[in-house]
Structures are given as C-alpha cells and as structure tokens.
Design a protein around this motif. Structure first.
Motif, PDB file in Angstrom:
ATOM      1  N   THR A 138       6.335   2.981   3.721  1.00 62.32           N
ATOM      2  CA  THR A 138       6.113   2.381   5.024  1.00 62.32           C
ATOM      3  C   THR A 138       7.030   1.190   5.312  1.00 62.32           C
ATOM      4  O   THR A 138       7.223   0.640   6.465  1.00 62.32           O
ATOM      5  CB  THR A 138       4.547   2.168   5.177  1.00 62.32           C
ATOM      6  N   ARG A 139       6.986   0.398   4.081  1.00 64.85           N
ATOM      7  CA  ARG A 139       7.895  -0.771   4.159  1.00 64.85           C
ATOM      8  C   ARG A 139       9.425  -0.589   4.539  1.00 64.85           C
ATOM      9  O   ARG A 139       9.980  -1.210   5.385  1.00 64.85           O
ATOM     10  CB  ARG A 139       7.776  -1.722   2.992  1.00 64.85           C
ATOM     11  N   ASP A 191       1.948  -7.411  11.090  1.00 64.66           N
ATOM     12  CA  ASP A 191       3.005  -8.415  10.978  1.00 64.66           C
ATOM     13  C   ASP A 191       3.801  -8.768  11.838  1.00 64.66           C
ATOM     14  O   ASP A 191       3.676  -9.872  12.392  1.00 64.66           O
ATOM     15  CB  ASP A 191       4.171  -7.740   9.749  1.00 64.66           C
ATOM     16  N   LYS A 198       3.334   3.631   0.166  1.00 69.67           N
ATOM     17  CA  LYS A 198       3.396   1.917   0.502  1.00 69.67           C
ATOM     18  C   LYS A 198       4.855   1.634   0.622  1.00 69.67           C
ATOM     19  O   LYS A 198       5.293   1.061   1.714  1.00 69.67           O
ATOM     20  CB  LYS A 198       2.732   1.232  -0.221  1.00 69.67           C
ATOM     21  N   THR A 254       4.145  -2.252  12.320  1.00 65.41           N
ATOM     22  CA  THR A 254       4.097  -2.958  10.946  1.00 65.41           C
ATOM     23  C   THR A 254       2.335  -3.277  10.678  1.00 65.41           C
ATOM     24  O   THR A 254       2.353  -3.997   9.740  1.00 65.41           O
ATOM     25  CB  THR A 254       4.869  -4.349  10.944  1.00 65.41           C
ATOM     26  N   LYS A 282       5.897  -6.373   6.350  1.00 67.12           N
ATOM     27  CA  LYS A 282       5.540  -6.443   5.200  1.00 67.12           C
ATOM     28  C   LYS A 282       3.831  -6.687   5.103  1.00 67.12           C
ATOM     29  O   LYS A 282       3.470  -6.718   6.576  1.00 67.12           O
ATOM     30  CB  LYS A 282       5.831  -7.955   4.486  1.00 67.12           C
ATOM     31  N   GLU A 283       3.054  -6.355   4.368  1.00 64.53           N
ATOM     32  CA  GLU A 283       1.535  -6.181   4.383  1.00 64.53           C
ATOM     33  C   GLU A 283       0.962  -7.798   4.880  1.00 64.53           C
ATOM     34  O   GLU A 283       1.688  -8.746   4.331  1.00 64.53           O
ATOM     35  CB  GLU A 283       0.891  -5.827   3.040  1.00 64.53           C
TER      36      GLU A 283
END
Length: 288
Positions: free
Chosen positions: A203-204, A119, A200, A116, A210-211
C-alpha cells in the motif's frame, strides 16, 4: 522439487499481497445521481485544486450565512454517500450553515490515482479551506468540519494544522491506522487480519503515502472537538478513542466524547435525533 514448490508458493503469496495492497489504495469510486437540488437547495459545481496539483470535485451550497461547515467523507465513500453525508448536508443546511462538500482524491469524481487514507488528504482539506476563504470570504468568518472515519481522522489533523478551522466533529475516527488497517482487511475484503503486515508495504509502495495515526495529535489539538465513538464499531475500539480523549483533555478544555451503541459511522443512522441535537448544540456553541 520441494524448494521450487516453496518458492512458487512464496511468489504467489507476495503477488496476492501486492494485489490486495493495490486494491486497498484504489477503492471503487462512488458516484451518485442526486444533487443538493433534490434537497431543495441551489448549488454550484466547483473544482478545487490542491497544492500538489490534484483537482477535487465538489459542491458549494450557499445558505445566506457567514459560517460554513465542510463534511468530510470516509474511505471508499464520496459526497454521494447516503448513509451519513447526505443526511449531514441536509441537517447543516436546515441549521442555517453554508456547506462546502467535496470528494477526496481518488474518490468520487476527484482526480488522483490512489488514496493515502489520511496522509496527503490533508492537502485536500487545506485546499478546500483556501478555496472558501478566497472565493467566499463573506461566508467563511467561521469554518467547521464534520468528518466520518477517514474524514474524522482528517478533522483531527486539521484542528492541529489548519488555523482557519475553528472546530470539528470526528465521528468514528481511527486512532492507529495499523490496527484499523488490519481490521479493515476483514471488514472490507473478508481477509484475515494477520495479512496486513504483508499488505502494508505494498500500500505504501503504490500510494507513496505514509500511515497517519491520529493518536499522535492528542497533544496538539487545542480547539473545540466532539468525538463520537461506537461500542459496536468493528474498525475502531472505544478504548483507542478514549485514550486520545484522555490525553487531549489534559491540554484542551473543549473536547467532548460521546459513546453510543452504534457500529462504525452509524450513530447518525441509528440515533438521528440525538446525533442532530448533540452535533447541532456543539456547532451553535462553537460556530457562534
């Protein structure tokens, strides 16, 4: 017919974006064949379990000190990284510190399907610190971190969130993961930066993370921090790092910024003597 063709192109584009997103959160695992014994030090293979049940693989390298430094590797790397982790381990041992080094989740030999990128990895650092305090309290009167790239992001987070960490060195820390993520598509995958807005969400979706934007911690870090930035860094600009430095300096008297002419995480490679002198002096002052 044209409508069908447009639909097929759109589906293919989304499928490609999903594939890129999947590959970004599931990097290849770097596993080498050297150990600290090749550097002349005895060590112990260790397993560290996180609060969310991930088993991390690492090395405990005792060096007869009550102070320990934990190097934190970057995205796609591991404790076997030869560019900066191996020389950092050797440097720290020669400076007299114990070293605890581990692979982040989904890297090296650690468990975890997806990264992540800063994260959930804070749980990995928290677990390593907890392991150290429980297993070797005599060696953990002071605990410092040296992080590179993703590891530098986590160094900054740890200084704000983990009380046991007393100081940190953050080498090439991304400050805005959206900006760095877009540049990373070009850097790691040779793809255009504009594709990031489509990648994006996937990826989440795959990672469940989360970023993390370290710039958001600029008002929270109140411990000694040395940030290293490179003018030739293709992933992080000096201006982004300087913004963090200026904001944090308003609340933290013990922050330093060192700007070099190096690319991403390569100051140690191109200026090894100066890197070791600056980092060594910082650690001696902050670790006691």
């Amino acid at each position: 017919m044209i409508g069908v063709l447009i639909l097929l192109i759109a589906v293919a584009f989304l499928a490609f974006s999903a594939f890129v997103g999947y590959k970004m959160v599931k990097p290849p695992r770097l596993i080498g064949d050297w150990t600290p014994r090749d550097l002349g030090y005895d060590y112990e293979d260790v397993t560290i379990e996180t609060e969310d049940g991930i088993k991390l693989s690492g090395w405990w390298i005792p060096n007869g000190s009550d102070r320990t430094v934990v190097p934190l590797h970057g995205y796609t790397a591991s404790r076997w990284n030869d560019l900066y982790i191996k020389p950092t381990i050797e440097f720290l041992l020669r400076e007299g510190y114990n070293v605890l080094v581990f692979d982040f989740r989904a890297h090296g030999k650690s468990e975890g399907k997806y990264t992540t990128v800063g994260d959930r990895e804070i749980a990995d650092v928290r677990a390593a610190v907890r392991w150290l305090r429980e297993k070797h309290p005599e060696s953990s009167s002071r605990i410092g971190l040296i992080g590179f790239s993703m590891g530098a992001m986590l160094t900054i987070r740890s200084l704000a969130e983990i009380p046991e960490v007393c100081c940190g060195v953050a080498d090439s820390p991304p400050m805005d993961l959206d900006k760095t993520g877009a540049r990373g598509l070009k850097y790691f995958a040779k793809l255009p930066e504009w594709l990031h807005i489509f990648v994006k969400p996937f990826t989440r979706l795959f990672s469940g993370g989360k970023e993390v934007h370290p710039i958001e911690y600029a008002d929270d870090v109140r411990k000694p921090l040395l940030i290293i930035a490179g003018e030739k860094d293709p992933l992080v600009t000096v201006e982004e790092i300087r913004e963090f430095y200026e904001r944090n300096r308003a609340v933290n008297d013990d922050i330093e910024l060192w700007v070099t002419d190096a690319p991403h995480v390569r100051t140690l490679k191109f200026h090894p003597g100066e890197w070791k002198a600056r980092v060594g002096e910082f650690l001696r002052r902050c670790m006691g």
